[in-house]
Structure formats: C-alpha cells, structure tokens
Design a protein around this motif. Structure first.
Motif, short mmCIF file in Angstrom:
data_model
loop_
_atom_site.label_atom_id
_atom_site.label_comp_id
_atom_site.label_asym_id
_atom_site.label_seq_id
_atom_site.Cartn_x
_atom_site.Cartn_y
_atom_site.Cartn_z
N SER A 45 -49.35 -146.53 74.41
CA SER A 45 -50.16 -147.72 74.18
C SER A 45 -49.29 -148.96 74.42
CB SER A 45 -50.73 -147.72 72.76
OG SER A 45 -49.72 -147.82 71.79
N ASN A 46 -49.94 -150.00 74.88
CA ASN A 46 -49.23 -151.18 75.37
C ASN A 46 -48.49 -151.92 74.26
OD1 ASN A 46 -48.53 -153.65 76.66
ND2 ASN A 46 -50.17 -153.29 78.17
N VAL A 47 -47.24 -152.22 74.51
CA VAL A 47 -46.42 -152.96 73.56
C VAL A 47 -46.16 -154.38 74.06
CG1 VAL A 47 -44.11 -153.10 72.53
CG2 VAL A 47 -45.27 -150.89 72.70
N ALA A 48 -45.92 -154.50 75.36
CA ALA A 48 -45.37 -155.75 75.89
C ALA A 48 -46.36 -156.65 76.61
CB ALA A 48 -44.22 -155.43 76.84
N THR A 49 -47.26 -156.07 77.41
CA THR A 49 -48.05 -156.92 78.32
C THR A 49 -49.52 -157.01 77.94
OG1 THR A 49 -48.53 -155.05 79.80
CG2 THR A 49 -46.53 -156.33 80.25
N ALA A 50 -49.91 -156.34 76.86
CA ALA A 50 -51.33 -156.33 76.49
C ALA A 50 -51.79 -157.73 76.11
CB ALA A 50 -51.56 -155.38 75.31
N THR A 51 -52.94 -158.12 76.66
CA THR A 51 -53.51 -159.42 76.30
C THR A 51 -54.96 -159.26 75.83
OG1 THR A 51 -54.09 -159.72 78.62
CG2 THR A 51 -52.07 -160.79 77.85
N ILE A 52 -55.54 -158.07 76.06
CA ILE A 52 -56.96 -157.88 75.77
C ILE A 52 -57.12 -156.79 74.71
CG2 ILE A 52 -59.21 -157.35 76.78
CD1 ILE A 52 -57.94 -158.15 79.51
N ASP A 53 -57.61 -157.19 73.56
CA ASP A 53 -57.76 -156.26 72.44
C ASP A 53 -59.20 -155.74 72.42
OD1 ASP A 53 -57.54 -154.84 70.12
OD2 ASP A 53 -57.34 -156.58 68.81
N ASP A 54 -59.51 -154.84 73.34
CA ASP A 54 -60.90 -154.41 73.52
C ASP A 54 -60.89 -152.96 74.00
OD1 ASP A 54 -63.41 -153.81 74.62
OD2 ASP A 54 -63.78 -155.91 75.16
N ASP A 55 -61.47 -152.07 73.19
CA ASP A 55 -61.46 -150.65 73.54
C ASP A 55 -62.13 -150.39 74.89
OD1 ASP A 55 -60.24 -150.29 71.15
OD2 ASP A 55 -61.80 -149.05 70.24
N GLY A 83 -47.54 -150.22 68.69
CA GLY A 83 -48.34 -150.75 69.80
C GLY A 83 -48.90 -152.13 69.46
N ARG A 84 -49.08 -152.93 70.51
CA ARG A 84 -49.54 -154.31 70.27
C ARG A 84 -50.93 -154.30 69.61
NH1 ARG A 84 -49.90 -159.45 73.24
NH2 ARG A 84 -50.59 -160.84 71.57
N PHE A 85 -51.87 -153.61 70.22
CA PHE A 85 -53.22 -153.52 69.64
C PHE A 85 -53.54 -152.09 69.17
CE2 PHE A 85 -53.86 -157.00 72.91
CZ PHE A 85 -53.77 -158.04 71.99
N VAL A 86 -53.04 -151.12 69.91
CA VAL A 86 -53.38 -149.72 69.59
C VAL A 86 -52.16 -149.07 68.94
CG1 VAL A 86 -54.14 -147.51 70.55
CG2 VAL A 86 -54.95 -149.67 71.56
N ASP A 87 -52.22 -148.86 67.61
CA ASP A 87 -51.07 -148.32 66.88
C ASP A 87 -51.48 -147.21 65.92
OD1 ASP A 87 -52.42 -149.68 64.96
OD2 ASP A 87 -50.82 -151.13 64.51
N ASP A 88 -52.67 -146.61 66.19
CA ASP A 88 -53.22 -145.59 65.29
C ASP A 88 -53.87 -144.53 66.19
OD1 ASP A 88 -55.02 -144.10 63.66
OD2 ASP A 88 -55.15 -145.77 62.24
N TYR A 89 -53.56 -143.26 65.95
CA TYR A 89 -54.07 -142.21 66.85
C TYR A 89 -55.59 -142.17 66.86
CZ TYR A 89 -55.34 -138.94 63.09
OH TYR A 89 -55.94 -138.33 62.02
N ARG A 90 -56.19 -142.63 65.74
CA ARG A 90 -57.66 -142.59 65.70
C ARG A 90 -58.24 -143.59 66.69
NH1 ARG A 90 -56.74 -142.35 59.29
NH2 ARG A 90 -55.30 -143.96 60.01
N ARG A 91 -57.55 -144.71 66.87
CA ARG A 91 -58.03 -145.69 67.85
C ARG A 91 -57.74 -145.19 69.28
NH1 ARG A 91 -57.29 -152.26 68.43
NH2 ARG A 91 -58.75 -152.35 70.17
N LEU A 109 -50.45 -136.55 70.86
CA LEU A 109 -50.24 -136.78 69.43
C LEU A 109 -48.77 -136.56 69.09
CD1 LEU A 109 -53.39 -134.88 68.14
CD2 LEU A 109 -53.08 -137.37 68.27
N ASP A 110 -48.17 -137.57 68.49
CA ASP A 110 -46.75 -137.50 68.12
C ASP A 110 -46.67 -137.63 66.60
OD1 ASP A 110 -44.17 -138.59 67.28
OD2 ASP A 110 -43.69 -138.84 69.39
N SER A 111 -46.08 -136.64 65.96
CA SER A 111 -46.06 -136.64 64.49
C SER A 111 -45.40 -137.89 63.93
CB SER A 111 -45.35 -135.39 63.96
OG SER A 111 -43.99 -135.38 64.38
N PHE A 112 -44.37 -138.38 64.61
CA PHE A 112 -43.68 -139.55 64.07
C PHE A 112 -44.60 -140.77 64.03
CE2 PHE A 112 -41.40 -143.46 63.93
CZ PHE A 112 -40.45 -143.23 62.95
N HIS A 113 -45.30 -141.02 65.13
CA HIS A 113 -46.13 -142.23 65.20
C HIS A 113 -47.26 -142.19 64.17
CE1 HIS A 113 -44.02 -143.91 68.55
NE2 HIS A 113 -44.18 -142.81 69.25
#
Lengths: 612, 612
Positions: free
Chosen positions: A100-110, A139-147, A164-168
C-alpha cells in the motif's frame, strides 16, 4: 505446508542466500528486489540456480506506491511495473508483492485504488503474473488488512489478490479473525514474522526488530489458524527484517528460520487448525524436563573446582571407568568434571544434562528440528547420552529420569565415596553467557526442543555496561536457565569469555553451606559493607540478621513476602558457583543483587578493555 | 559555571569514576546510589578520595517514591530516608534528589505530596540536608516540572526545592519557558542531557539513549538560558544514561562529557544568557572550514595507490624534502602518500586536512576543548601543521586557507611535475569508518571544534548487515564527512577494518575521468547489469544514456531534479576512491547506490566472518 522465506531474512549475496535457504530445507523463496539488483548474476542464472537447488521462486517483492495516485503518476507506475514484469518473466516468476502506498498517494478513495489495481492486474495478466496487495502498517491511507481486502474485492480481478503479513496486522493490534472471511483463493500470499512487544514507532520496529516465529510476543499459531480456515493453500513464508540476522552466517540463520517454521507448523497442527490433518507430521510429544541431570565443567586441570566442591559439601563419586572424568554429587546435584580433550582450557561450563520423561521422543524431536548433534566418545557398553549443541556452543544432553535413585550413567564412575545427606538439594539454575547474536536462536532452541518457556527479561548494570538477561524455565521451575548477554564491547563475538557463567545450587540452609565453606578456608566473593547498610535501610531485617548475613557474605532479596538468599564463590576460569535458598516460593534470581556481585567480580575480570 | 556529572554516566567502579571525572576537569559529581552500594570503599573513604581529587560531592541520588503515599507507607519512607541522611553525613553531602513517585503513589493530591515533602524536609534539615524534588517524565501522577514546582511551592520549606532535568522536560515536549519564573534559590539542582529525537516509550528512551549536550536534538542552549534567567547559581550537571558510555573507557567518556559542557557553556554565553557575561570565557571564534586541504593515505608501500592516482589524472608533485612522503594533486584535490612509520600497514586513510580562515583560533579552540593533539615529525624550517586526533583515530589537521594558489606546505615537496588542468576539481567528501562506540563522540568532535554541522542520518544495507551513516558537513558543502558505522559483528572494536574508508573527488566530467582510467587499464569496481535494468525502469534516462553509464560502470541517482553520477575504484588496503559529479545542486551521497557498491565490494572483503 509449503515453506518459503524472503531473501532479506539472511545475509550474503543473492546466490549465498539461495544456497543457504535450500540447504535449510525451504521449498521456495521470495526474491527481495534489492538483492537481485545488486547481484552480478543475470536473472536467467538466478532462475537456473534456484531450479538446480530445488527452490521455487515464490514472490518478487516489493513494488511500492502503486495506487491512490493521480493519473500522471499512475502512468509512471505502469511503465515501471511493465519493466518488472518483463524481469519476472526472465526469472520465471508469476507473483509480485504490491505494498500500500506510503510516499506518493494523494487520493484516499477505495474506488480509485481498486481501479488502479485492476488496470495493473490487466497489465500483469498479460505476462501471466498476479499481484498480491498488502496493507503496510504505516501506509499513507491503507494501513489495515481489512481495508486492503475491501480494495481487492472492489478491484474484482483474477490477477489481483491480497498478501497478509502477520507483522503489519498484529503490530497494529488489528483483530486477525476477519481473515477467515476472505476467500482462500484471494489470499495470494502469507508472510510471517514474530516480534518482541515494543513500544516504538511501527516502521522502526518492523525494519529492525522482527523475529522468527516463537521468539517474540505474537500469537502466530492463532494467526495461521485464521489463514488456514480461510482456505489458503499457498506457502507459509518468513519475512523477518532483523539487524542481527542480516549479518550473521546465512546458512545458520536459514536453518534457524526453518526450525521456527517447523515449530509453528506443529503448533498449528496441534491447535487443530489444519484442514487436512495428515499434511503435517506432529513433532514427538515432549514434556518439559523435570530437572537438571548434571552440569559438566571442562578444563585441562579441574583440581581448583574439586577444592571448591569439597569445601561446600560435595562428595567425590569416583572416576569414569574409561575417561579422565570425575563425578561429584550433593543431594540431587551432580557435577561432572571433564579433563578429556581439554588441553589449555580454563574451567568452563561445557555441558548440561536434563532429566526427561521420554528421552526417545526428545531425540526424535531434536532430529525433526534439525538440531546440530553433539558427539561424545562413548564405548559400546556405556550408557548412550544423546545431545544437541545449543547456539552458544553448550552441549545439552537429555536422559530418562530415573524412577528412583540415581540415573544409570552414574554407575560408570568407580572408586568413589557414598553420597551423604547435606544442605545442598539440587541444581537451582544455570546461567549461560550468550554471544549477543545468538540469544534469539537460543530461546527457540530451548522452547521448541524441550517445551521450556521464555520468561522474564531484565537488564543488570555492571561496571562494564548493561547485561541483558532472559530466563528460560520449565513451568514447575525444575529447569531455570538465565541467558545473559554481555555488553558487546567487552564480549568477543566468540564464546563471550568476559562474562562468567555460573551454576546455582539450591540449599535447604544456605547459611550452613556458607559456614561450612568458610570453616574449610574457602574464600568467597566479598560483599561490601555499603550493601548491608542499604539492606538495613530498605528492608525490615533486624540488626542481628543483617550482621549474620554480612558475616557470611550472603546477599538477600524479597518481593515483600517470599525471600531469597544467595552467596557466591570466586570465579575459576570462566565459571563460578552460587548457592541459593528460596523461601516462600520466591521465583526470581535476585537481579537487584547482581550489580553488587558484578562489581565485586570486578565485572568480567580478564575481559580486555577495548580502546579504539 | 561550576560543572558536575552523575557517576552513572561513565563505566567502572565508583573509585574509577571519581578519578576519571576529576581528570576530565569536572568540579563535582552526583553520587549515583547503586555505585556507592556496590563499592568496597567506606563512605568516609569515598569522601576522602573526592576531597583529595578536588571533587565536590554535589548530590546523592536518587531517592524514589517518597510522596503521594498513604501514611503507613510514608512511615517507611521516613525510616529509609533517615538511614540515607545518616549515610550522606558520612559522605559529607547536603543535597539529595527525590524523584516523583512511580511505583507506590496512591494519592493524586498536591496538598498531600507537599505535606509529605515538608515533613521529609524537616527530617532532612535536622541533618543539614536539602531535598531536590524532580518530576520524572513517567511519574505516576507528577510528570511535569510545572506540577513539581507547584508542589514545592506548596511545601514552602527552606530544605525543599526543585531539580530540573532537561530530558524529563524536553522529551515530553513541555515548554521550558516557565522555568524563568521559578525563584533561582528554589532551583536546587540542574541536570542536563541531550537525546536523539526518537519515537519510543520515554522510559526506554531515557534509560538507554541519552547523549551529551550537542549530540542530540534538544535545544540545551535555550534550556540553560531559562535556568540562568531564573537566577540559578548552582552547577550544570550531566546525567546521561547511555548503554555505550556505560561500557567504554571512563577517562575517555568523562573527557568527552566535559568537552560537551564546555561547548554548551560557550553557546549559552554567545546567546547572551549569562547574568554575568565575564564568568565564562568564549571559545575562540571559528568559521567552518572552506574545504579539504589534503587527505593522507599511509602504507608501508603506497605504489598501488600511485598507480590509481596516475590513471585517473593526478599529477605527481614530488617527494617531501625530509620524509618518505609524496604529494599528488588534481585541481584543488591533494593526496599525500605517507610511508613514514608505516611498517606492515596496508593503505588506509590516516589523516585529513581542513582549510580554515583562522588557524590560530582553531588551535586555541582545540586546546580549550582539550582535544588530544596529533604529533607529526616536522623540522624547524618546515610549515607547522597543528592537528587533533579524532575519536576514530584519524588525524585532523587545519591550516590557513591560502588567499590564492596552493598552501605554503606544498613547497616542501621537491622534484615534482607541474599541475595540469583536468576534470577532477577537489575532494568532495571523505567517508570515515567509525567504531560504533565512538560515533557520538565524533559528532561532537567535528561540530564543536570546526563549526561543522551534523546532518542527515541513514542506513544502508550490505550483504553483511546494515551500515549506519551520519553526515558531518559545512553549511556551504565545502566539507562533507559521512561517518559510517559497520555492523558490530564484522567490525572489530578497534579500527573497524572491515568496512572500507573512502575519498570522493568531485569532477566536472566524471565520464571523462572514468574513460581515461579505463584507457589506462585501471580495473574499476564492476556494477551488475541488473542495476542498469532497474535504473531504466525507475528513471527517465534513455537507452543510450543507460548504455553509456553501464559501459563506464557509473551509477546514478536523482532527487527528481538534481543528479549525481559516481564510479568507484577497487579497494586497496582499507580504502577506495570514488569520483562524483553533482549536477543541479545535488546534496546527497547516492545512498540508494551504496548497497550495490557494498555487494560488488563483497561487503567488507577481508573482514573475517565470526561464528560463535
């Protein structure tokens, strides 16, 4: 279950890593992109090498910052992606991780993210490639596996699934239960990492402190249970960013990693989470050892140790019938003094023995976990003693606990005296000095092989820096092993000779043992008067009791109820003895007294101070 | 200003610590209680030793959990306190630190805390002792200095004042401005610590990561300004809990600590915060160096280096008239090759020289900061070159920048060729490998002595672990010094031989230099094709440009606008050369390319892998 590991987990060049992971028995690897970029081998060479080694190349990773961007940026994403898809074709790979985007995301829209993943999926499909989309914990906007799953579902593309990564998931405290609701075929990949439960920013935690399963605080057995209930059939892959494992020997780390996964598979199978129970062989059942069978001190000349043992009340039980080895005992404590193959060696703790309820099961378990075996010269008529080499080099033996009396191997010692009752009861604990780079591996060694538990961790100040201490123990306290890590500057990376090891013997009357030792002229470790002045200030001990403790050099701890009394011998070679009395169920190790002891020992005498 | 330091800052026994702090020039110390408890010396001996060494014993610390408790618990507090007051009398001490309650507080009420402090003050006053109450950042109820001051004001007792610790205030982001409103005579003590700006739990941050002033991210100059405006007249005392300083040589750490305080005093004086400006002598003014005067490579035989220098376009400028030393130059870059006193030494970076605007001022400044001087055999008629030994052992020289042309010392080299113009312009940066335990000391060395700044910090992956990198630079970029710390397992604590040092030369046309080197048969470091495939995927460089870079082994970086081109020689001894071209004001060091370079160098060739 198939097993895989990300190449970032181990040190070396990409070719080194492939060799190490194959030798450790992994089925496949994830190719960490920086490893490939820095490799002199062509993609075709890497592919051929992996093929020869029998390793599948399971996932190429990572592609970053692919979604949630404006169209101009997305054009660059597609161009970059196409170059990587071509590269993956050369590698013969068909799965790529997209974070999921960390650096360049500008649009928070699924919808936007889903649409971009769908178009990326179209492009990928043209190369026979699939995309595993993963929510980074930061992640900038997406930081949850459910999203991330919402987005993948919206993308609705056969080439777009979830990773799916157990750590995240577990580092953020997200409930993994919803994983079971994801259709198994949409889980394209699973990455596993454990971690200590730290309170720090999640990015640094992730990049530096991940651990292999069983070494940290995450419940990975339950996590994998959710994954399997969802119907996931792919590999379980380790992705462990850890500063230590990145620099230690690759073959060793890979073997250690594979062992952690074998342990986890067993736990998952025992938890009944396998859809098809026959697919994973359980490790042989093993209860925790009931106690220490023996401790062995090795040296070219063990006579100094004999003097100490005699003074505190041990009985010489004779010499081994074929080897330059003697046995001493007191109560159920047995000390073996070994002068075989010991030229130029100062006294050090070379081996410990456990009494177990099913020695054969432990032997098979150790083999299943691929532990390095220890070999000891025994003759056909002698008691065979199976053993493994612990990560710090200590040999760990196990033998069937006798129904009554002494173990069978004791009969191999001749011309000794009869044991007489005294105040020493048994081995209370054994403190093993660990080179700092093996302590996590040691934790897994003891917990996975012997059903011991990793208990408290603490730090103790010494005049030469902080000593880190972690305790391995059995549930009933029959086995207690503090693992002590010396400050790196004084500890050579080798056997960490600076910080002494020790064996503690529990006593029914520790003062009686100290008095006996003093009467026999044994010089004990001197405890300063300042210690006793402080003890008087902070406890309810009366003046007489304080005077009695001071007189015998006994230090004291209490948790308010239970009490602990200890005294120490001087250090001989790399080892010293401690005598303890636990009153009222005291469960600790007198950590508050350790700085005084370490100072009295002049911290690690003999450890050269290093000046840059 | 009087200076003090808590004994917990340095390693060793209490007696070791007193000796080290006195030798470093501190006026006094805080006695950290665990140091005293573990000491074999009686309180009277410690008092006498301090007296002989000329050290005042400024504060006994800490007493914990003294207030906010029920009356039963408070009775225990008083009993414990009285024992400590008696001990302090034996030590001849009259000030004790009382920390805000962490463990036993049950009553969150300023009146209760104030009443208990007042009664503790009554008891203390009977022994001629005063109490300095401090709000710990993690206090149960009292965790803000403004609240601790409210309580002290309420206590309204002549023996009860406040202790202010910069860490507890600045780590929480509390505004220190309100300090100026506290009457100076009620500030009983001031403790100073810097720290890196970390995101982690404040207790771990405090216990392990504190730094000496000037090494972290806190504005201690402003902090001390507030203290002085309040009218505080007591000592400035360092209290730095740091895992590294707890284990490194005490004398060295104490000298380093004292240097940090000297630097801070100067900053406070320059900020105009001194009530009586004459009390602190300013350090001599020193602007940042304008550039590198020279770099010196030392070896028993430097001919391999000469071959490289000749191939890339350096001119041999002759041999020193009295020493086995040669000079090579290209543009304003000067490389000195030194074979004096170099028996058995492989090529390594032994010294660097700075061009400064006032060499005498730097010399006096270095003396004021008590830097260890470097000595070089010079004869009476030769140019004297003042120098200090940096913490990593590198000799750092400084010389007056010439108004025009070359510095005067160049004339001591005879029988050389005339310099001819070429593509090499000057020394761009010098990367120095640091033993991990000295890097903070190195930062202070460069910033305090030479008015350089500590800039970016980063980590670079190598096949042998993560390399930590911190950059020291002048504001205009004339001096750039990346300080690189090798992973501890491969770096001997000594000169960290594993990770190569390097000198980078800036070029007007780096491709021309690479082409010339290749034409002369110089083998450069080989960069893998995979690198160029990735470069094509992630940049807008055309195929021709990529081919040209690959052909010459040049790596590339861009921040989107500015560009950076680099190529590397192979490593000779412990050092290699790099040639760089900065386009459009590029300010970095191509950190993204470093993993590729480190892999091509087979990480640190020659560094033994360690197996426990």
């Amino acid at each position: 279950m198939r097993t895989s590991i990300a190449t970032v987990c181990v040190s070396g060049t990409l070719a080194d890593k492939l060799h190490a992971c194959a030798a450790a028995g992994f089925d496949g690897v994830e190719i960490f992109e920086p490893d490939l970029i820095a490799a002199p081998e062509s993609p075709e060479e890497i592919r051929a090498l992996a093929e020869r080694l029998g390793l599948s190349l399971d996932m190429y990773q990572p592609m970053r910052d692919v979604e949630g961007v404006d169209e101009e940026e997305f054009a660059r994403v597609l161009r970059r992606a196409e170059a990587k898809f071509r590269l993956m074709q050369r590698l013969g790979m068909d799965l790529v991780l997209c974070c999921s985007n960390v650096a360049t995301a500008t649009i928070d829209d699924d919808e936007v993210s889903a649409s971009q993943l769908r178009r990326l999926g179209d492009l990928a499909a043209g190369y026979g490639i699939r995309i595993a989309y993963e929510a980074l914990a930061w992640g900038r906007f997406v930081d949850d596996y459910r999203r991330s799953w919402d987005i993948v579902r919206l993308a609705d593309h056969p080439a777009v699934g979830i990773c799916l990564d157990s750590f995240h998931i577990l580092s953020r405290g997200h409930d993994p239960a919803a994983i079971a609701e994801i259709p198994g075929e949409k889980i394209f990949f699973v990455q596993l990492a454990d971690a200590p439960l730290l309170s720090m920013d999640v990015l640094s935690w992730s990049r530096h402190h991940r651990l292999f399963p069983g070494e940290g605080g995450f419940d990975l057995t339950a996590f994998v249970g959710h994954i399997l209930r969802a119907g996931y059939l792919g590999p379980l892959s380790l992705e462990v960013f850890n500063d230590t494992f990145r620099q230690t020997d690759a073959a060793r780390t890979a073997a250690h990693a594979r062992r952690s996964l074998r342990w986890l598979e067993d736990g998952v199978a025992r938890a009944g989470a396998l859809p098809d129970p026959g697919t994973v062989a359980l490790l042989p059942d093993s209860a925790a050892p009931s106690g220490f069978d023996f401790v062995e001190i090795k040296a070219e000349d063990t006579s100094e140790v004999e003097q100490v043992l005699a003074a505190v009340g041990f009985t010489p039980r004779g010499r081994h019938r074929t080897k330059p080895v003697t046995l001493w005992s007191a109560g159920r404590a047995r000390v073996v003094l070994n002068e075989q193959h010991a030229r130029d060696l100062a006294p050090h703790l070379a081996a410990i023995g456990f009494e177990v309820d099913d020695a054969d099961a432990v032997t098979r378990r150790a083999a299943e976990l691929r532990l390095p075996r220890a070999y000891r010269r025994t003759y056909a008529t002698e008691q065979p003693l199976p053993a493994a080499v612990a990560p710090d080099g200590t040999e760990v033996y196990w033998a069937q606990a006798p129904d009554a009396g002494e173990p069978a191997w004791v009969a191999e010692f001749e011309h000794g005296e009869r044991a007489v009752p005294g105040s020493i009861v048994r081995v209370d604990h054994v403190s093993l000095t660990q080179p700092w780079q093996v302590v996590d591996e040691s934790v897994l060694f003891y917990t996975a092989t012997f059903a011991l538990r990793s208990e408290s961790a603490t730090q103790v100040a010494s005049p030469r820096g902080l000593v880190q201490s972690r305790v391995i123990a059995s549930p009933d306290g029959g086995i207690r092993i503090p693992l002590n890590v010396a400050p790196p500057i004084v500890a050579d990376p080798g056997p960490a000779r600076g910080l002494a090891q020790h064996v503690a013997f529990s006593c029914s009357d520790v003062a009686a043992v100290a008095r006996r030792a003093r009467e026999r002229g044994l010089a004990l470790l001197e405890i300063p008067d300042n210690y006793y002045a402080d003890l008087a200030a902070r406890t309810d001990l009366g003046d007489d009791e304080i005077a009695r403790l001071r007189d015998l050099g006994i230090v004291y701890d209490t948790d308010g109820e239970a009490e602990y009394l200890q005294f120490y011998t001087r250090t001989f070679g790399q080892v010293f003895f401690e005598f303890v009395e636990r009153r009222g169920g005291y469960g600790g190790y007198g950590a508050g007294n350790a700085p005084v002891r370490l100072t009295a020992q002049n911290a690690f005498a003999g450890a050269g101070r290093v000046q840059p």
